[in-house]
Design an enzyme around this catalytic site. Structure first.
Site: not given
Ligand SMILES: [Zn+2]
Length: 477
Positions: A157-158, A161, A167
């Site tokens: 998830h990171e 980014h 998100h």
């Molecule tokens: Zn996040």
């Protein structure tokens, strides 16, 4: 700039909590770090998207990474077990997309921006800026990964980014798909900003559908007042258990498609192959002679249906008729406990009707069972998923635990995809692997106005199913 951790202590075993068997379930909330120039990071505005140009924001060349993306472990990120988790998460992105990473030595200064993994003292801190941030001293773009953030899913998830993704629940159109239950937020004044939307025009969705199971979507109980407080509720109640990719550690189809679009949409542009990918597939930038396909499909054009993996044959492409037919999970027909489907089994059924018809499905049979965790809220370990929307590349409704769903679902297209997924985890949640039986039949696409509006059909299915199941089934037949 920090992340909260929801820490649960206790081990739920079929309705009872065994404190002696201590287990820790960690749910991560990460925040995209803000920088003063964040507003300058603009994806291509919606009105330009139709021209199929690649990103058109003013400093795109600076905010997208050139490959490979360099990353380094800082001197306090020494444990090999932790590094393995990071490398596993990176491998997932490399597998699903064209992006490449390269591990480099930690140093004070870099020639070009480098992701530096730092383990902060606060074990619940995790976060990074979205996209390449090019103003840091020494070109060090820090990615904070507190100890409790160290799962493959959270690290992936990171890195989403890092690649530029925000998100999913921050999309400008999110209110069409989810409700934020503001009254259930803990410390409202400080947490409400975690649920703010990106302004229209500040990011682009590429016209891709909203996916509640995106790797970039928060879970449904995040920042809740209590463990079981719902803070994100799906407009379509059938999608509630799918929110936040709580089971899957994998990057979802549209997460990867977005990254591939921004980083290598041009790769196959000049290919002699003019692929007509099916089922939402798209030319694979790593191999332009074939398409990348959503779950359940394969073949150069995503024209093949993948039936199953695992111990028992199952799945297939099956036509819907006007009369009731059934599909079963493997061994279901025996209806004995020891004949349940096997751990690690996957099955994919594609139910098809003629183009001018829709499909109705309903779980039947005396037994229904998929291991799940029920405390403090339900999460599926195994599940059966029904994809009934316009785009079967998007995550659908997931069902698990031991109670047969009492619902009839009407599709919004002439195809329904039914997926069985069984975890290979050693300790799945409670309950037996009974599997399911599901009836399906063809229905006519007429609604109360006599029109064929897809959106109105979907709305009907999504909002009225609980109360009007039988009425609608009769009417639609
Ligand atoms: Zn996040």
């Amino acid at each position: 700039m920090c992340c909260n951790i929801v820490l649960l202590v206790g081990f739920e075993k079929c309705g009872m909590i065994y404190k002696a068997h201590l287990a820790v379930a960690v749910s991560i909330v990460c925040q995209v770090l803000s920088y003063s120039f964040e507003d300058s990071f603009r994806w291509k505005p919606a009105e330009h998207r139709r021209k199929r140009k690649i990103i058109d924001f003013k400093d795109k060349d600076k905010r997208l990474w050139s490959m490979p993306v360099p990353y380094a472990f800082s001197t306090n990120f020494t444990a090999e077990s932790d590094r393995k988790i990071v490398r596993a998460a990176i491998s997932e992105w490399e597998l699903e997309t064209c992006v490449k990473f390269r591990e480099v030595e930690d140093q004070e200064e870099y020639e070009r921006t480098t992701v530096v993994l730092v383990k902060p003292q606060d074990s619940s801190l995790c976060g990074v800026g979205a996209g390449r941030i090019y103003i840091f001293t020494g070109n060090r773009q820090v990615l904070f990964l507190g100890h409790r953030c160290l799962t493959v899913q959270t690290v992936a998830h990171e890195f989403g980014h890092v690649l530029g993704l925000y998100h999913e629940h921050a999309r400008p159109d999110r209110d069409r798909y989810i409700d934020i239950i503001w009254s259930n937020l803990t410390n409202f004044e400080s947490t409400k900003k975690q649920f703010s939307k990106k302004p229209e025009g500040s990011i682009t969705t590429l016209g891709f559908p909203y996916d509640v199971a995106s790797l970039m979507h928060y879970g449904p109980h995040i920042y809740g007042k209590t463990w079981d407080s719902v803070t994100i509720r799906a407009k379509d109640p059938l999608l509630q258990l799918s929110i936040g990719a709580t089971t899957d550690t994998t990057i979802q189809f549209y997460d990867a498609k977005t990254v591939n679009y921004f980083y290598c949409n041009d790769t196959c542009r000049n290919s002699v192959m003019n692929l007509q990918c099916q089922h939402g597939g798209y030319p694979d930038p790593k191999s332009c002679h074939r398409c990348r396909c959503p779950q359940g499909f394969s073949g150069d054009l995503c024209e093949w249906h993948e039936r199953y993996t695992g111990a028992d044959p199952c799945g297939g492409v099956i036509p819907a008729e006007s009369f009731n037919q059934s599909i079963y999970s493997p061994n279901y027909i025996n209806e004995f406990e020891h004949f349940s489907y096997k751990k690690g089994q996957t099955c994919n059924w594609l139910i098809k009707a003629p183009h001018d018809k829709l499909i109705a499905v309903r779980f039947t049979g005396t037994r229904f069972g998929f291991p799940c965790t029920t405390y403090p809220y339900v999460t599926c370990d195994d599940y059966v998923e029904v994809r009934y929307g316009d785009d079967i590349g998007v995550t659908g409704a997931r069902f698990c635990c031991q109670e047969r769903p009492n619902v009839t679902i009407i599709s919004s297209s002439n195809e329904v995809l039914v997926l069985l997924r069984s975890t290979r985890k050693e300790h799945a949640g409670c309950g037996k692997r009974f599997g399911f039986r599901l009836n399906y039949w063809m229905v006519n696409p007429v609604n109360r106005n006599g029109t064929k509006s897809r959106s109105s059909r979907l709305l009907a299915v999504n909002t009225l199913y609980l109360f009007f199941t039988y009425v609608w089934v009769v009417e639609w037949l």
